[in-house]
Design an enzyme around this catalytic site. Structure first.
Site, PDB file in Angstrom:
ATOM      1  CD  GLU A  24       9.529  10.244  -2.539  1.00 37.30           C
ATOM      2  OE1 GLU A  24      10.436  10.656  -3.284  1.00 37.30           O
ATOM      3  OE2 GLU A  24       8.423   9.873  -2.947  1.00 37.30           O
TER       4      GLU A  24
ATOM      5  CG  HIS B  17      12.646  14.047  11.671  1.00 36.81           C
ATOM      6  ND1 HIS B  17      12.480  15.294  11.139  1.00 36.81           N
ATOM      7  CD2 HIS B  17      12.046  13.214  10.793  1.00 36.81           C
ATOM      8  CE1 HIS B  17      11.805  15.221  10.006  1.00 36.81           C
ATOM      9  NE2 HIS B  17      11.528  13.972   9.775  1.00 36.81           N
ATOM     10  CG  HIS B  18      11.974   9.886   9.198  1.00 35.62           C
ATOM     11  ND1 HIS B  18      10.640   9.831   8.912  1.00 35.62           N
ATOM     12  CD2 HIS B  18      12.451  10.978   8.557  1.00 35.62           C
ATOM     13  CE1 HIS B  18      10.321  10.839   8.117  1.00 35.62           C
ATOM     14  NE2 HIS B  18      11.396  11.551   7.898  1.00 35.62           N
TER      15      HIS B  18
ATOM     16  NE  ARG C  60       3.897   2.777  10.540  1.00 34.58           N
ATOM     17  CZ  ARG C  60       4.778   3.457   9.775  1.00 34.58           C
ATOM     18  NH1 ARG C  60       5.768   4.131  10.340  1.00 34.58           N
ATOM     19  NH2 ARG C  60       4.656   3.487   8.478  1.00 34.58           N
TER      20      ARG C  60
ATOM     21  CG  HIS D 160      12.440  14.514   5.847  1.00 35.89           C
ATOM     22  ND1 HIS D 160      11.424  14.052   6.645  1.00 35.89           N
ATOM     23  CD2 HIS D 160      12.206  15.828   5.684  1.00 35.89           C
ATOM     24  CE1 HIS D 160      10.641  15.046   6.967  1.00 35.89           C
ATOM     25  NE2 HIS D 160      11.084  16.141   6.409  1.00 35.89           N
TER      26      HIS D 160
ATOM     27  CG  HIS E   5      -1.566   1.323   1.511  1.00 39.20           C
ATOM     28  ND1 HIS E   5      -2.537   1.867   0.716  1.00 39.20           N
ATOM     29  CD2 HIS E   5      -1.352   2.224   2.502  1.00 39.20           C
ATOM     30  CE1 HIS E   5      -2.906   3.038   1.204  1.00 39.20           C
ATOM     31  NE2 HIS E   5      -2.192   3.291   2.289  1.00 39.20           N
TER      32      HIS E   5
ATOM     33  CD1 TRP F   7       6.427   3.522   4.165  1.00 40.71           C
ATOM     34  CD2 TRP F   7       7.501   4.347   2.383  1.00 40.71           C
ATOM     35  NE1 TRP F   7       6.875   4.777   4.483  1.00 40.71           N
ATOM     36  CE2 TRP F   7       7.533   5.307   3.416  1.00 40.71           C
ATOM     37  CE3 TRP F   7       8.111   4.646   1.168  1.00 40.71           C
ATOM     38  CZ2 TRP F   7       8.168   6.540   3.265  1.00 40.71           C
ATOM     39  CZ3 TRP F   7       8.733   5.877   1.030  1.00 40.71           C
ATOM     40  CH2 TRP F   7       8.754   6.808   2.065  1.00 40.71           C
TER      41      TRP F   7
ATOM     42  CB  SER G 103      10.351   6.657 -14.468  1.00 36.21           C
ATOM     43  OG  SER G 103       9.274   7.537 -14.536  1.00 36.21           O
ATOM     44  CB  SER G 104      11.533   9.930 -10.422  1.00 37.19           C
ATOM     45  OG  SER G 104      10.318   9.464  -9.985  1.00 37.19           O
TER      46      SER G 104
ATOM     47  CE1 TYR H  31       8.455  18.647   4.320  1.00 40.58           C
ATOM     48  CE2 TYR H  31      10.828  18.468   4.395  1.00 40.58           C
ATOM     49  CZ  TYR H  31       9.620  18.636   5.045  1.00 40.58           C
ATOM     50  OH  TYR H  31       9.587  18.772   6.393  1.00 40.58           O
TER      51      TYR H  31
ATOM     52  CG  ASP I 162       6.016  18.870 -26.209  1.00 43.50           C
ATOM     53  OD1 ASP I 162       6.228  18.377 -25.090  1.00 43.50           O
ATOM     54  OD2 ASP I 162       5.276  18.334 -27.060  1.00 43.50           O
TER      55      ASP I 162
ATOM     56  CE  LYS J  60       5.697  26.866   0.233  1.00 48.39           C
ATOM     57  NZ  LYS J  60       5.062  27.504  -0.903  1.00 48.39           N
TER      58      LYS J  60
ATOM     59  CB  THR K 281       5.454  24.767   6.808  1.00 47.87           C
ATOM     60  OG1 THR K 281       6.636  24.036   6.510  1.00 47.87           O
ATOM     61  CG2 THR K 281       4.264  24.017   6.280  1.00 47.87           C
TER      62      THR K 281
ATOM     63  CB  SER L 138       0.345  28.815  -4.650  1.00 44.55           C
ATOM     64  OG  SER L 138       0.874  28.332  -3.450  1.00 44.55           O
TER      65      SER L 138
END
Lengths: 527, 180
Positions: free
Chosen positions: A256, A303-304, A451, A254, A78, A143, A170-171, A258, A107, A332, A329, A269
């Site tokens: 990622e 921090h993870h 979890r 991390h 998932h 994941w 690809s990315s 963002y 293009d 924003k 943040t 925006s």
């Protein structure tokens, strides 16, 4: 859908093959954008189905449906499918459709590579989904595919590694394309600081992708060689260290997160000023805030992993650096609210999703601040509080921003207005069911529910029941989106003007709706 | 479009270089992490500890040290402590022995990883010699007796009366053919 597109294409003297070959060989940014969006919608439903499987098992305490190994496969897949299959490609789809039209380019810079970067995705996704059917099943390491679990599992893990390699490639190609397009192909007069904020956020996101996707590729390559070629990067017995995997992974991971939210900030925006009928408040501060978030994202990864055993100095550093991110943040969020202040507001579906985004994303941001506090995090590590936090920023953040974008631009893309009533239903059902699903997880998490475990103590039964019911409702509500989108593509719904929205500004709104197959072959001049 | 082509190529090359450099950076994190761990004194369980200085044997206090030996699933060895437990005074130099035997008909290299229960005792548990400092390679059927020499520092909190030293042997794959 093909028929509709082909019809428009014909009228615009487009020269392309028809039928399936059009989509396989296309180098047109609009076609590729559509492919990305259709692909990510498909993966969104596959990932959603897995989520339903998770919530089905968690509906009641005890083991009802799956074996524990399969439950772990469900949670892992998932996550992988939603992150790499749904959210990221969806944003790339928006970039493909919108970036050239917003900066006045004909293009994308490398049209052939653009085709290639899309068609790698179905390959990667097929590998990922196929891993359910190999001996031992799909990866069940989460994941985050932490070693040493991921160095031990069956061939499903290898398939996941290859899928990550392919989707990462690809990315990277997609990002190179986006950066090159934005830097080199803007219309005359379109200076960097005149670019729409969506383009800005994607420019910064693409840099993040180029910086960190190769690090993920390196991490999974190390996993692969540890698994099959006798290296010992993460194998403690051979002098390696499993904690090292967490460092390498989160150095990617991390930024990622963002990558998955910054383009969402960009969409919001665009939407908020349009329906406030005011220019965006604090444009340049928005640009600098986005850049600061991106830069800070490189120095907060640990921090993870506050519980792996770090010196107190390092814990303090990562704690303060994490809290620092709340500043840009906050800038924003305040800017969006200031944009709405005294604006002439209307609440069409895109605006509803944008407002919903601001509200619910802020809640996820606040739980993020709570988790940033090291001693609190040590208590809450790997509980449902964390699950609630990242779903508040990822579902109600990234996903709601994507929905806002779809409703905002689909009249432009198809030339037909979507069904406003159904759009509003989609918003309210999503918003309510989202909160029914994830709000109780704050409580179960604070009470210590871990979890990635298929069973739980009786004390958690009520909240889990509520969460599961909410998730089924949320899943079903998404069918409304499919119906609305299909209806638009098939040409039901009234024809829209070029501008579509009364308060819309920007180059894409100067084009006809739907835009011709080739646009801005003569660059517009921006004053 | 044509006027853009050259500029686009240049940007492409630059960005590709960045992407390749970041791929390398992922691998560069490995030695960097080692250096950082050494500098911060993390991950030092497989290195001899410095003998404690000025240690007095605290004869007024008894500690029970229990020994535990485990094998990771696929390692075809037997591994047992000769003494199940010892009663010692904090500060006393103690030697115990572990036995290991290769039950298979191939050469196998293993590495033992120690851990402590309670975890905080690890800080006071100084291993001066240990079979876990090197990899052990056993010929088919070979048996070996291996020593551990240690001192438990008297600073160990008073409420800890029993410390478990647990070893798990992992197979070092791809090393079977070579001598350690």
């Amino acid at each position: 859908m093909e028929a509709a597109h082909a019809h428009h294409g014909h009228g615009d003297h487009a020269h392309h093959p028809y039928g399936i070959m059009r989509w396989i060989t296309t180098t047109n940014h609009k076609d590729i954008g559509t492919l990305y969006l259709v692909f990510s919608l498909t993966m969104f439903f596959i990932g959603g189905l897995l989520a339903m499987g998770i919530r089905l098992e968690l509906l009641e305490p005890g083991m009802q449906f799956w074996r524990p190994e399969f439950f772990n496969q469900l949670t892992s897949m998932h996550g992988l499918i939603m992150v790499f299959g749904a959210i990221m490609p969806a944003f790339v789809g928006f970039a493909n459709w919108q970036v050239p039209m917003m900066i006045g380019a004909p293009d994308m810079a490398f049209a052939r590579m653009n085709n290639w970067s899309f068609w790698l995705l179905p390959v990667g996704a097929t590998l990922l989904v196929a891993s359910f059917f190999v001996p031992g099943g799909a990866t069940a390491a989460g994941w985050t595919i932490y070693a040493p679990l991921s160095t031990q599992m069956g061939p499903g893990m290898d398939l996941a590694i290859f899928a990550l390699h392919i989707m990462g490639a690809s990315s990277i190609m997609g990002s190179i394309n986006i950066i090159t397009t934005i830097l080199n192909m803007r219309a005359p007069g379109m200076t960097l600081m005149k670019m729409p904020l969506f383009v800005w956020t994607w420019l910064i996101t693409a840099y993040l992708l180029i910086a960190v996707m190769p690090v993920l590729a390196g991490a999974v390559t190390m996993l692969l060689t540890d698994r099959h070629f006798g290296t010992n990067f993460f194998n403690a017995a051979g002098g390696g260290d499993p904690v090292l995997f967490q460092h390498v992974f989160w150095f990617f991971g991390h930024p990622e997160v963002y990558i998955m939210i910054l383009p969402g900030f960009g969409i919001v925006s665009q939407v908020v000023p349009t329906f406030s009928r005011k220019p965006l408040f604090g444009y340049s501060s928005m640009v600098y805030a986005t850049a600061s978030i991106a830069i800070l994202s490189f120095i907060v990864w640990a921090h993870h992993m506050f519980t792996v055993g770090m010196p107190a100095v390092a814990q303090l550093f990562f704690m303060y650096a994490t809290m620092l991110i709340a500043v840009p943040t906050g800038v924003k969020v305040f800017n969006w609210i200031a944009t709405m202040w005294k604006g002439s507001l209307t609440f069409e579906t895109p605006m509803l999703f944008a407002c919903g985004f601001i509200f619910v994303f802020s809640m996820g941001g606040f739980t993020g601040l709570v988790l940033a506090i090291t001693p609190v995090d040590i208590q809450l590590q790997d509980t449902y509080y964390v699950v609630a936090h990242f779903h508040y920023v990822l579902v109600a953040g990234s996903l709601f921003a994507l929905f806002a974008g779809v409703y905002f631009w689909i009249p432009k893309w198809t030339g037909h207005m979507y069904d406003e009533l159904l759009g509003k239903w989609h918003f309210w059902l999503s918003m309510i069911f989202f909160n029914i699903t994830f709000f109780p997880m704050h409580f179960t998490g604070l009470a210590g529910l871990p979890r990635r475990v298929p069973d739980y103590n009786m004390q958690f039964a009520d909240f889990n029941f509520i969460s599961s019911i909410g998730s089924f409702g949320f899943g079903l509500s998404q069918l409304i989106l499919v119906y609305v989108v299909v209806k638009c593509i098939r040409g039901a719904g009234e024809k829209v003007s070029d501008k579509v929205w009364e308060g819309a500004h920007g180059l894409e709104w100067t084009l006809p709706s739907p835009p011709p197959y080739h646009t801005f072959e003569t660059p517009p001049v921006v004053k | 479009m044509v006027s853009h082509a050259q500029a686009n190529q240049q940007t492409l090359v630059k960005l590709l270089v960045v992407a390749c450099a970041m791929f390398g950076f992922g691998f560069a994190m490995v030695p960097f992490y080692r250096v950082l761990c050494d500098a911060l004194g993390l991950n030092s369980v497989l290195k001899p500890d410095l003998p404690p200085v000025n240690t007095q044997v605290d004869t007024g206090r008894f500690l029970t040290i229990e020994f535990d030996a485990n094998l990771r699933s696929n390692l075809p060895w037997t591994f047992t402590p000769v003494e199940k437990s010892v009663r010692i005074h904090p500060g006393a130099l103690t030697q115990v022995t572990f036995e290991v035997r290769n039950r298979s008909d191939r050469r196998v290299t293993g590495q033992a990883i120690p851990s402590f229960g309670p975890q905080l005792a690890g800080r006071y548990f100084k291993k001066l010699d240990c079979f876990c400092f090197t990899q052990q390679t056993l010929a088919p059927g070979e048996a070996r007796r291996m020593p551990v020499v240690f001192v438990v520092e008297p600073g160990l909190p008073q409420d800890v009366n029993t410390v478990t030293l647990s070893y798990t042997f992992f197979e070092v794959e791809g090393k079977a053919g070579k001598d350690s």
